[in-house]
Write a protein that holds these residues in place. Sequence first.
Motif, PDB file in Angstrom:
ATOM      1  N   ALA A 225     -13.428   4.482  -6.378  1.00  0.00           N
ATOM      2  CA  ALA A 225     -13.977   2.961  -7.436  1.00  0.00           C
ATOM      3  C   ALA A 225     -14.889   2.748  -7.678  1.00  0.00           C
ATOM      4  O   ALA A 225     -15.281   3.512  -7.189  1.00  0.00           O
TER       5      ALA A 225
ATOM      6  N   LEU B 144     -10.498   2.746 -11.225  1.00  0.00           N
ATOM      7  CA  LEU B 144     -10.036   4.026 -10.903  1.00  0.00           C
ATOM      8  C   LEU B 144     -10.054   4.924 -11.625  1.00  0.00           C
ATOM      9  O   LEU B 144      -9.317   5.493 -12.271  1.00  0.00           O
TER      10      LEU B 144
ATOM     11  N   GLY C 127      -9.083  -1.413 -12.956  1.00  0.00           N
ATOM     12  CA  GLY C 127      -8.466  -1.321 -11.551  1.00  0.00           C
ATOM     13  C   GLY C 127      -7.409  -2.770 -11.710  1.00  0.00           C
ATOM     14  O   GLY C 127      -6.637  -1.858 -10.657  1.00  0.00           O
TER      15      GLY C 127
END
Length: 247
Positions: free
Chosen positions: A184, A204, A227
């Motif tokens: 991340a 991500l 994300g």
Amino acid sequence: MTGSMRSRHHDIADDLRQQITAGSFLPSERLPSETALADRYKVSTVTLRKALAVLQRDGLVEKIHGKGNFVRRPHRKIMYVGGWGTLDPWTATEPDSRVTIHSTALQAQAHLATLLKVPTGSPVVEFTCLSREGESPHGLARVYMPHDLVPPGALDGASTYREAATRFAFLGRPPTTAREAVSARFPTPEEASALRIGNTSVVLSITRIATDLTGRVIEATLLAFPGDRIDAVFTTHHVIDERKNKG
């Protein structure tokens, strides 16, 4: 004074949030201009922009450069299936989903040469696949293959490869092994622009390296997903020791 200004822009953000939730502004609808909103709330455009920034961070409003501020559609999450190296077919092929694919021939430099384990300057092909739901991008894949391994149909946009690109699956021949590294992080400027997210949004990131039986890298893929729009599922397969079973 600072406290009241801070409180004021949060009050404005709360009021706009309530209007969006109540349906006064519909998904994909453009909000009034920043000047008009500043006049309506009797504040400076600086204070108004702080209020909009709160809504942008919350994912309710999207600012499109040169066009204005728009109410975001609620995001439907897609799923990345680790191990298979693909987006879940059910979420990847929804009627409103589409993918754009661009291919570019280039020479492998530094980082790319290392990823593909080829000499610097080797000819490679880059496929850039951007997946969207409606107007909202939800995934970016950059696939790199040594030039001599690129199937002819992949460059012509044959339906088989378009289907694979829609699922962010392997474009070339099936690999013997695939290694996926997940992290991340903040997006690169290119990713932020393509995915229409802020520089401080979290993505991500998945780096997928596919190799053949000889250990040659046949495909290196860099995946980036906002994300808040992705779930990733990895299943571990335990190898059973046959010798123990026989004993």
